[in-house]
Scaffold this active site. Sequence first.
Site, short mmCIF file in Angstrom:
data_model
loop_
_atom_site.label_atom_id
_atom_site.label_comp_id
_atom_site.label_asym_id
_atom_site.label_seq_id
_atom_site.Cartn_x
_atom_site.Cartn_y
_atom_site.Cartn_z
N GLY A 69 -97.36 -11.45 66.63
CA GLY A 69 -97.45 -10.05 67.05
C GLY A 69 -98.40 -9.32 66.12
O GLY A 69 -98.65 -9.76 64.99
N GLN A 74 -102.43 -2.44 62.02
CA GLN A 74 -102.79 -3.63 61.25
C GLN A 74 -104.26 -3.99 61.40
O GLN A 74 -104.75 -4.88 60.69
CB GLN A 74 -101.91 -4.81 61.66
CG GLN A 74 -100.45 -4.63 61.26
CD GLN A 74 -99.62 -5.85 61.59
OE1 GLN A 74 -99.12 -5.96 62.71
NE2 GLN A 74 -99.49 -6.77 60.64
N CYS A 120 -95.24 -11.24 57.92
CA CYS A 120 -96.08 -10.15 58.45
C CYS A 120 -97.52 -10.48 58.10
O CYS A 120 -97.82 -10.87 56.96
CB CYS A 120 -95.67 -8.82 57.82
SG CYS A 120 -96.66 -7.41 58.35
N LEU A 121 -98.42 -10.32 59.07
CA LEU A 121 -99.82 -10.62 58.82
C LEU A 121 -100.42 -9.70 57.76
O LEU A 121 -101.43 -10.04 57.15
CB LEU A 121 -100.61 -10.52 60.13
CG LEU A 121 -100.20 -11.50 61.23
CD1 LEU A 121 -101.09 -11.34 62.45
CD2 LEU A 121 -100.22 -12.93 60.73
N HIS A 162 -89.88 -5.69 64.77
CA HIS A 162 -90.85 -5.69 63.67
C HIS A 162 -92.10 -4.90 64.07
O HIS A 162 -92.58 -4.04 63.31
CB HIS A 162 -91.21 -7.14 63.35
CG HIS A 162 -92.25 -7.32 62.29
ND1 HIS A 162 -91.99 -7.87 61.06
CD2 HIS A 162 -93.59 -7.05 62.29
CE1 HIS A 162 -93.11 -7.92 60.34
NE2 HIS A 162 -94.09 -7.42 61.07
N GLU A 163 -92.64 -5.18 65.26
CA GLU A 163 -93.87 -4.52 65.68
C GLU A 163 -93.63 -3.04 65.99
O GLU A 163 -94.49 -2.19 65.69
CB GLU A 163 -94.47 -5.23 66.89
CG GLU A 163 -94.85 -6.69 66.65
CD GLU A 163 -95.78 -6.90 65.47
OE1 GLU A 163 -96.54 -5.97 65.12
OE2 GLU A 163 -95.73 -7.99 64.87
N HIS A 166 -93.79 -1.10 62.86
CA HIS A 166 -95.15 -0.81 62.41
C HIS A 166 -95.66 0.51 62.99
O HIS A 166 -96.35 1.27 62.30
CB HIS A 166 -96.10 -1.93 62.86
CG HIS A 166 -96.22 -3.06 61.89
ND1 HIS A 166 -96.62 -2.90 60.58
CD2 HIS A 166 -96.02 -4.41 62.05
CE1 HIS A 166 -96.65 -4.08 59.97
NE2 HIS A 166 -96.29 -5.00 60.84
#
Length: 209
Positions: A69, A74, A120-121, A162-163, A166
């Site tokens: 995701g 991000q 997480c990226l 999670h997304e 963000h």
Amino acid sequence: MPRVFVQGSPADHYPRYAPEAGRGAVRRITEVGEEVLHRPCRDVTEFGPDLAALIDDMFLTMYAADGAGLAANQVGVGLRLFVYDCPDDEGVRHVGHVVNPVLEHSGAAGRRLIDDGEGCLSVPGVVMAVPRPDRAVVHGQDRDGRPLTVEGTGYFARCLAHETDHTYGHIYLDRLSKREKKDALRQMAAQRDEVIARRAAKATELSRP
């Protein structure tokens, strides 16, 4: 049982990478500490080619980083939007995007919390245990402004929560204790360069004609 759900609807066949990625360009992924990750994003109010192009770029960027995701902040864009290509615990693949996501909280108290690994990226190379409900329902819009609802369980529920976090300026480290957060940042410092190099190589591979 369908093995792929696209935008919340079952699909008979689907390619390895979402078609959007073929139209996109890889963007730089922001990292923990950058302001855009830590402030609430703006609602999307304009639906058109610019939004579609951003979604295309986000899909390709997510694949280049081997992510499940990716939220718009991000890639440095402070809009409430994320893309995903994520399996649930039964191995069913879920692919799509959500604009202006809202996580449904009704009945959340009765949902089972799963304390499982989460990465997480924007925190490259780190996985930490984070408790999340085992079911998530997100309401939002698609790239054309049409309403949609996406529901997930297990690992996919974790991805949706999670997304959506963000888009409100929260990262999963915010859910950890101070000691755990320090440990995560130490791990990131040790592994970041290797992860970034791997992403660059994958981006080159995916960008070839």
